[in-house]
Design an enzyme around this catalytic site. Sequence first.
Site, PDB file in Angstrom:
ATOM      1  N   PHE A 129      36.108  47.254  41.971  1.00 34.64           N
ATOM      2  CA  PHE A 129      35.728  46.718  40.657  1.00 34.64           C
ATOM      3  C   PHE A 129      35.351  45.257  40.829  1.00 34.64           C
ATOM      4  O   PHE A 129      36.134  44.484  41.376  1.00 34.64           O
ATOM      5  CB  PHE A 129      36.871  46.838  39.640  1.00 34.64           C
ATOM      6  CG  PHE A 129      36.488  46.291  38.290  1.00 34.64           C
ATOM      7  CD1 PHE A 129      35.689  47.026  37.425  1.00 34.64           C
ATOM      8  CD2 PHE A 129      36.892  45.019  37.883  1.00 34.64           C
ATOM      9  CE1 PHE A 129      35.307  46.520  36.184  1.00 34.64           C
ATOM     10  CE2 PHE A 129      36.513  44.508  36.646  1.00 34.64           C
ATOM     11  CZ  PHE A 129      35.728  45.258  35.801  1.00 34.64           C
ATOM     12  N   ASP A 214      36.497  39.570  47.013  1.00 35.19           N
ATOM     13  CA  ASP A 214      36.670  39.426  45.570  1.00 35.19           C
ATOM     14  C   ASP A 214      38.168  39.315  45.319  1.00 35.19           C
ATOM     15  O   ASP A 214      38.892  40.311  45.313  1.00 35.19           O
ATOM     16  CB  ASP A 214      36.068  40.641  44.846  1.00 35.19           C
ATOM     17  CG  ASP A 214      36.220  40.533  43.323  1.00 35.19           C
ATOM     18  OD1 ASP A 214      37.006  39.675  42.860  1.00 35.19           O
ATOM     19  OD2 ASP A 214      35.556  41.304  42.608  1.00 35.19           O
ATOM     20  N   LYS A 243      40.322  34.882  36.924  1.00 30.43           N
ATOM     21  CA  LYS A 243      41.594  35.275  36.306  1.00 30.43           C
ATOM     22  C   LYS A 243      42.676  34.187  36.456  1.00 30.43           C
ATOM     23  O   LYS A 243      42.720  33.257  35.667  1.00 30.43           O
ATOM     24  CB  LYS A 243      42.048  36.625  36.839  1.00 30.43           C
ATOM     25  CG  LYS A 243      41.155  37.779  36.342  1.00 30.43           C
ATOM     26  CD  LYS A 243      41.823  39.137  36.452  1.00 30.43           C
ATOM     27  CE  LYS A 243      41.043  40.208  35.698  1.00 30.43           C
ATOM     28  NZ  LYS A 243      40.082  40.954  36.489  1.00 30.43           N
TER      29      LYS A 243
HETATM   30  C1  LIG Z   1      38.622  41.275  36.409  1.00 27.73           C
HETATM   31  C2  LIG Z   1      37.861  41.361  37.682  1.00 27.73           C
HETATM   32  C3  LIG Z   1      36.511  40.955  37.774  1.00 27.73           C
HETATM   33  C4  LIG Z   1      35.734  40.521  36.569  1.00 27.73           C
HETATM   34  O1  LIG Z   1      36.253  39.364  35.990  1.00 27.73           O
HETATM   35  P1  LIG Z   1      35.824  38.983  34.480  1.00 27.73           P
HETATM   36  O2  LIG Z   1      36.462  37.645  34.279  1.00 27.73           O
HETATM   37  O3  LIG Z   1      36.336  40.052  33.589  1.00 27.73           O
HETATM   38  O4  LIG Z   1      34.357  38.912  34.467  1.00 27.73           O
HETATM   39  C5  LIG Z   1      35.897  40.996  39.005  1.00 27.73           C
HETATM   40  N1  LIG Z   1      36.544  41.412  40.094  1.00 27.73           N
HETATM   41  C6  LIG Z   1      37.840  41.806  40.056  1.00 27.73           C
HETATM   42  C7  LIG Z   1      38.519  42.231  41.311  1.00 27.73           C
HETATM   43  C8  LIG Z   1      38.519  41.813  38.846  1.00 27.73           C
HETATM   44  O5  LIG Z   1      39.790  42.249  38.801  1.00 27.73           O
END
Ligand SMILES: *Cc1c(COP(=O)(O)O)cnc(C)c1O
Length: 393
Positions: A129, A214, A243
């Site tokens: 994701f 990521d 986050k």
């Molecule tokens: C939440 C998340 C995103 C996206 O972040 P947003 O601030 O919602 O755009 C991307 N990569 C990972 C691994 C995430 O958990």
Amino acid sequence: MARPLMDTYSPPDIDFERGEGAYLHARGGARYLDFISGIAVNGLGHCHPAAVKALQDQAGKLWHTSNMFRAPGQIELAEKYCRDSFADRVFFTNSGTEAVECALKTARHYHFAQGRPDRYRVITFTGAFHGRTFGAINAGGNPAYLEGFGPRMEGFDQVAFGDHEALKSAITEETAAIIVEPVQGEGGVRAIPDVCLRGLRELCDEHGLLLIYDEVQCGAGRTGKLWAHEWSGAAPDIMAVAKGVGGGFPMGACLTTEAAGAHMKIGTHGSTFGGNPLAMAVGHAVYDALTAPGFLDHVTDIANTLRQQLSGLVDAHADKVAELRGRGLLIGLKLKDGYVNKTLAAHARAQHLLMGAAGDNVARLAPPLIIDETHVREAVAALDAALGALEPQ
Ligand SMILES: *Cc1c(COP(=O)(O)O)cnc(C)c1O
């Protein structure tokens, strides 16, 4: 009743008014123990005094000038990020998906700048994701998030999580990069073994690929290291974070090495709000708290305590829970077939414990990093009751 919001979310019928540490207070006075913390965002808990003060002080000085002008705190926060990590360059964003977009653009542009514009493909993994923008849903490759949004974007090759042979054969002359979450979050809280991250690093070096992590969800201290990949010793070339780095203020960043990022010259990328003074003020406060002596040791200790007690729960409810997953304070409980993660979260809510759901029928816990043993005991008791009440569906 009029429905002015898009129906993209389905929140439960609770109105939270106030947060304090690991607790959220709802209208009417009910108190909930928050073990999802805005999906791994409020690492310092709610209304951490240092973050509140930083935001209040900055709010009376300067909110926004755009990146036409130097934003107070930006260079200094980038220096801190670089001082303590593999990185040499930073681009600030407002969100995780924007940090991922910057990472993907930077990877492609790196090869372009090397005279190899044909190297633009990015290898991704099932269960990934990366966010909800067009680039990110195509990188994530989740059919449920792609359906109805037009043709698939060219340039992403997805391989099965853990299939080393498929990974090797997916690498071609056109491959630019590999993107991976060191701990998959949304996909089901699956930690990549350290040896596999080191293997990815070697593979990237061998083929001249850029390795993108990521760490939007697993970074910012959540696993007990500032960045989750530090456990493995395998550094990336580019990393997307968000986050937890803002502790609840919307911000993110794309970090790169000098080699992977120096080609991003004036005009190649931009953002109106990214790195604005309010975000930087909070970003400093959060970063300083995360890197304060002993903070990450506390995360590791309390995570061990929590995981120990959770494995007791898994044994006690072995008919319903298949396994305990994740790393540090990013924790998944994979439920057995017939039991539903969202139903478990609803039962937990009835016990005044907030938790989340992830893919692969996993119930997700991502408590604030500041929790202590009292919170652990309270959460485990609530979860025990919730699992007891869970019926097959
Ligand atoms: C939440 C998340 C995103 C996206 O972040 P947003 O601030 O919602 O755009 C991307 N990569 C990972 C691994 C995430 O958990």
